[in-house]
Design an enzyme around this catalytic site. Structure first.
Site, PDB file in Angstrom:
ATOM      1  N   ASP A  29      -0.843   4.042 -28.873  1.00 58.32           N
ATOM      2  CA  ASP A  29      -0.868   2.632 -29.248  1.00 58.32           C
ATOM      3  C   ASP A  29       0.488   2.083 -29.649  1.00 58.32           C
ATOM      4  O   ASP A  29       0.612   0.901 -29.945  1.00 58.32           O
ATOM      5  CB  ASP A  29      -1.840   2.408 -30.413  1.00 58.32           C
ATOM      6  CG  ASP A  29      -1.299   2.965 -31.718  1.00 58.32           C
ATOM      7  OD1 ASP A  29      -0.646   4.033 -31.682  1.00 58.32           O
ATOM      8  OD2 ASP A  29      -1.528   2.343 -32.778  1.00 58.32           O
ATOM      9  N   ASP A  32      -2.453  10.336 -29.345  1.00 57.96           N
ATOM     10  CA  ASP A  32      -1.603  10.012 -30.479  1.00 57.96           C
ATOM     11  C   ASP A  32      -2.489  10.007 -31.720  1.00 57.96           C
ATOM     12  O   ASP A  32      -3.714   9.847 -31.612  1.00 57.96           O
ATOM     13  CB  ASP A  32      -0.961   8.641 -30.258  1.00 57.96           C
ATOM     14  CG  ASP A  32      -0.114   8.209 -31.437  1.00 57.96           C
ATOM     15  OD1 ASP A  32       0.650   9.050 -31.936  1.00 57.96           O
ATOM     16  OD2 ASP A  32      -0.233   7.046 -31.864  1.00 57.96           O
ATOM     17  N   CYS A  51       0.842  -1.201   0.000  1.00 59.60           N
ATOM     18  CA  CYS A  51       0.000   0.000   0.000  1.00 59.60           C
ATOM     19  C   CYS A  51       0.875   1.249   0.000  1.00 59.60           C
ATOM     20  O   CYS A  51       2.101   1.178   0.087  1.00 59.60           O
ATOM     21  CB  CYS A  51      -0.950   0.007   1.183  1.00 59.60           C
ATOM     22  SG  CYS A  51      -0.106   0.183   2.772  1.00 59.60           S
ATOM     23  N   ASP A  90       4.949   5.676 -27.761  1.00 58.93           N
ATOM     24  CA  ASP A  90       4.081   6.322 -26.776  1.00 58.93           C
ATOM     25  C   ASP A  90       4.377   5.863 -25.349  1.00 58.93           C
ATOM     26  O   ASP A  90       3.850   6.435 -24.399  1.00 58.93           O
ATOM     27  CB  ASP A  90       2.599   6.022 -27.092  1.00 58.93           C
ATOM     28  CG  ASP A  90       2.177   6.531 -28.453  1.00 58.93           C
ATOM     29  OD1 ASP A  90       2.573   7.660 -28.797  1.00 58.93           O
ATOM     30  OD2 ASP A  90       1.470   5.819 -29.170  1.00 58.93           O
ATOM     31  N   CYS A 133       3.236   1.620   2.852  1.00 56.98           N
ATOM     32  CA  CYS A 133       4.476   0.849   2.690  1.00 56.98           C
ATOM     33  C   CYS A 133       5.492   1.676   1.921  1.00 56.98           C
ATOM     34  O   CYS A 133       6.682   1.723   2.270  1.00 56.98           O
ATOM     35  CB  CYS A 133       4.201  -0.460   1.946  1.00 56.98           C
ATOM     36  SG  CYS A 133       3.090  -1.595   2.805  1.00 56.98           S
TER      37      CYS A 133
END
Length: 849
Positions: A642, A444, A11, A646, A14
């Protein structure tokens, strides 16, 4: 700066604990820990031993990783891959399966027998001590299976740094300890002569073993979802490293030898054959080809390269044989820089603190203090030890933080399911929570807004040539080419049921065009520059060519036996619902920006059709990442892409969204995957996230209101009202049910989809013209140098209108311009000759259509 892999974090608390522990090490100037990638970047002068010891003292484990220290690049990949592999999920799944088996048996004894009257073995009928002991044994087994959760919760509480595990441990532990005390009470009652009916009442009303067992079992489900999400995220770095070229053919001492890429040095001459990857960054010294640069720019159409052009590592040589000189090698290549950007962006990504964890650090010790004060207060008030203890335990039980602990994960779990059903995959709870807060979406172009592959958009035959004749010629010639633009023409011709004819003597002029012989007639197809070598092109065609290129299209011209036959324009077209989705994002108050590695003309044409608010062209991966970093100062930013190019931007953005049809690396780098490859899923993701956020706030409000109202009641602060631990546990369970039921309402969320009549762009927009004469009248502007007065205007106007191709001419000496309305083709050379004969000079033209 050095990087470490941290194991054991569950978490945000932590993460904070590790940062705090390492930050205290002498010589450390800064430390950044990423929960999602389980990574840590430390700067300063220190020793590995000190860092590893600090992390261990905080309750976690660290593994140093420095690629340069590995014996080879392959071994460094293996070390990193092993460190980032998801080892936690299989263990959690195993614990969950075993826990469910014993939880089922426990629930059969309690709920099944008491509520549904399911039969028990005769030995247990009326044997409430035996039943209680069996519940205790089953619960102890479940708690033992999940002992790691309790160990972490107790350890962090002991160190004064409570986490979510502390909350779960407290709720389950108190219920278990209270139930054990009731078991001892029941055994005592037997020794004092109490009846079976007395034991029955206590057995059914005061044992809460099932609550103690259910809490850790269901919490494990949330941990599995989180573990899977983190595991998928870290796989992105592994995918990037594996895509790096491994070997190369290099010229050494007059021989061609295959070497590992790591052994190439600057100045080496290397060879790249068709279909092979470029090993390092270099410059072509011999040959010509087309290079698929999608790994760097995301653009699907290969770029023509010749002597003197630069090429980059990890790009693909599609057709030609080339020799190149190495310019950048190793970690200096463009592709290696992308890997570095991806790694750093993931490691330094600002963590999103979880509200429940922040509350836990205050809530848990506060409840313990309240419970202690209640216990002491009742003793001072004159109550018995048992009475005071009962009130104190009631406070602990009724304030069990299940409502706060479940408020977010339950809503996220239900919301994730709704998203998955609609093709929207949220990898983490943080991504799901924050998607609705996004104020800017960077998109994009290729494969995201557009289809990502070329399509035929215009078929314009020359005068006297039919579209069927042009397509037959084009199909026959292009079917022999492997170029992506050729494939688009071939696919379109097949759709039009065109038949190909035989082509002989086929040749490819790489980077220019193709040649063939049809029925002994020499045919050429290619760029304007290529076709100009064989025929002269009139002024009207040149303006048409400029108009098409300004729209982001690539015109391919055809000639046969020195005669112009027409042109076919090819372009990557936008998806059917892109414009509609972008308009919906605007209505949601979200600004849209398009970033692409393509040129200005193409980017502007696509951006205008899609309706984005801002357009950035010629943007390379590192620039995308820098832009995202700057925009984050204005609010939460989402990046949608995609391609491999990117990946850095996806990792750097507050929310990275990957198109489902994109590369594995882009998908692994993102926080959200749009499986349907539709921008409408962005709209749906935002709507769903906002609904989930609202649901979480409702749950948290209920959790706080519940505790603020009922803790005073459990403490006995209201006259004549006494809530026993039994009722406290019942109310606590009811509060958790309420939170779950509220979260289930998310199944009714309606997400926006394209509707009939919505503004969806025609996916192909194909313009098939029969010939030039059937085109509309064309207007062009001619810039002229030398006109001084009205007399000059009249002379030029008269001369233009005497030309057969000109319908009318509007001339202004003040603007130095003539606006011509044309009815047919006109040669640029004729215009120049006419103006020069009158004493004026032709400068340039501009298409006005």
């Amino acid at each position: 700066m050095k990087k470490y892999i941290v194991i054991g974090m569950t978490c945000a608390m932590c993460q904070a604990h590790v940062e705090k522990a390492v930050g205290k090490v002498e010589g450390v100037s800064s430390v950044t820990v990423s929960l999602l990638t389980n990574s840590m970047v430390v700067e300063g002068i220190y020793s590995d031993e000190a860092i590893l010891h600090a992390v261990q003292q905080a309750g976690y484990q660290a593994i140093p990783f420095t690629a340069e220290e590995s014996s080879s690049k392959e071994s460094s990949v293996e070390v990193l891959t092993d460190a980032l592999s998801d080892k936690e999920t299989p263990q959690l799944k195993k614990r969950l399966k075993v826990s469910f088996i014993f939880l089922f048996l426990l629930m059969f004894i309690t709920v099944g027998n008491h509520v549904f009257k399911l039969p028990l073995p005769d030995f247990f009928v009326g044997n409430y001590i035996g039943l209680a002991l069996m519940q205790m044994i089953l619960t102890m087994i479940i708690l033992g299976i999940n002992h790691k959760l309790f160990y972490t919760g107790v350890t962090t509480l002991w160190k004064g740094m409570p986490t979510m595990d502390t909350l779960v441990s407290l709720g389950s532990g108190v219920s278990f300890l209270w139930s054990i005390s009731i078991v001892f009470k029941m055994t005592y009652m037997i020794t004092t002569g109490n009846s079976v009916s007395d034991l029955e009442s206590i057995y059914y009303e005061q044992l809460y073993f099932e609550s103690a067992a259910m809490i850790p079992t269901f919490i494990i489900i949330g941990k599995i979802l989180e573990s899977i999400s983190k595991g998928r995220t870290t796989n992105a770095l592994k995918s990037l490293l594996q895509m790096k070229p491994k070997t190369a053919m290099v010229e050494r001492s007059g021989k061609e030898i295959v070497l590992p890429v790591e052994e190439i040095v600057v100045g080496d001459i290397f060879i790249v054959k068709p279909g092979e990857s470029v090993p390092v960054d270099g410059v072509i010294i011999e040959g010509a080809t087309s290079i698929n640069e999608s790994a760097l720019t995301g653009e699907s159409i290969p770029v023509d390269k010749e002597v003197g052009d630069k090429i980059s590592a990890a790009t693909i040589n599609t057709v030609g044989f080339i020799r190149a000189k190495a310019l950048y090698v190793g970690e200096d290549t463009t592709f290696s820089q992308i890997i570095k950007l991806m790694s750093e962006a993931s490691a330094t990504k600002a963590p999103i603190a979880r509200g429940a964890d922040k509350v836990a650090s205050i809530f848990v010790p506060s409840i313990m203090m309240i419970s202690l004060f209640v216990f002491i207060g009742w003793l001072l008030y004159g109550a018995s030890l048992a009475h005071a203890l009962e009130y104190a335990i009631s406070v602990l039980v009724i304030s069990c933080p299940c409502t706060l602990g479940l408020a977010t994960p339950v809503a996220i779990m239900v919301g994730s399911t709704v998203g998955a059903k609609n093709g929207i995959l949220f990898k983490t709870g943080e991504a799901l929570e924050n998607t609705g807060k996004v104020r800017m979406v960077a998109l994009d172009k290729t494969g995201t807004i557009t289809k990502g592959q070329p399509y035929v958009t215009d078929v314009i035959p020359a005068s006297g040539v039919t579209s069927t004749e042009l397509l037959t010629l084009a199909y026959s010639l292009e079917v022999k080419s492997e170029h992506p633009l050729s494939k688009a023409i071939v696919d379109f011709a097949k759709e039009q049921s065109i038949d190909a004819v035989k082509v002989d003597s086929f040749k490819v002029f790489i980077g220019n065009g193709i040649e063939g012989s049809i029925n002994h007639a020499l045919v050429h197809a290619g760029s304007l520059r290529f076709i100009k070598q064989y025929i002269s092109l009139d002024f009207t065609l040149l303006t048409l060519y400029e108009k098409l290129t300004s729209e982001g299209k690539t015109p391919i011209l055809f000639e046969k036996n020195k005669k112009y036959m027409g042109l076919i324009a090819v372009s990557d077209i936008i998806k059917e619902d892109s414009a509609f989705a972008i308009s919906k994002l605007r209505k949601l108050g979200i600004k849209t920006i398009m970033m692409t590695g393509d040129n200005e003309k193409t980017a502007h044409a696509i951006g205008m059709k899609a309706g984005v608010d801002q357009i950035f062209a010629n943007v390379l991966p590192d620039a995308k990442e820098k832009n995202i970093t700057q925009w984050k100062e204005q609010g939460l930013v989402a990046m949608v892409g995609d391609g491999i190019n990117d990946a850095p931007a996806l990792a750097s953005a507050d929310i990275g969204m990957a198109i489902g049809a994109g590369t594995d690396v882009a998908i692994e780098s993102a926080d959200v995957v749009l499986v349907n490859s539709s921008l409408m899923d962005i709209v749906s993701a935002v709507q769903l996230s906002r609904a989930i956020l609202k649901n979480v706030y409702q749950n948290l409000f209920w959790g706080f209101a519940y505790n603020m109202t009922l803790i005073p009641l459990a403490a006995g602060l209201y006259p004549n009202i006494h809530i026993t631990p039994m009722w406290g546990a019942a109310i606590m369970a009811l509060s958790s049910v309420t939170v779950c039921l509220n979260a289930l309402r998310l199944n009714n969320v309606k997400l926006t989809r394209p509707t009939e009549g919505s503004s969806i762009i025609d996916p192909k927009e194909i313009n098939i013209s029969l010939n030039v004469k059937e085109n509309k009248e064309m207007k062009v502007a001619i810039t002229i140098e030398g006109m001084m007065c009205g007399h000059c205007e009249m002379m030029v106007k008269k001369a233009f209108e005497e030309m057969d191709a000109v319908i009318s001419a509007e001339v202004s000496h003040e603007k130095g311009q003539a606006i011509l309305t044309l009815k047919s083709a006109i040669q640029e050379a004729d215009i120049k000759a006419m103006l020069e004969s009158k004493g004026y000079k032709f400068k340039h033209f501009k298409n006005l259509d």
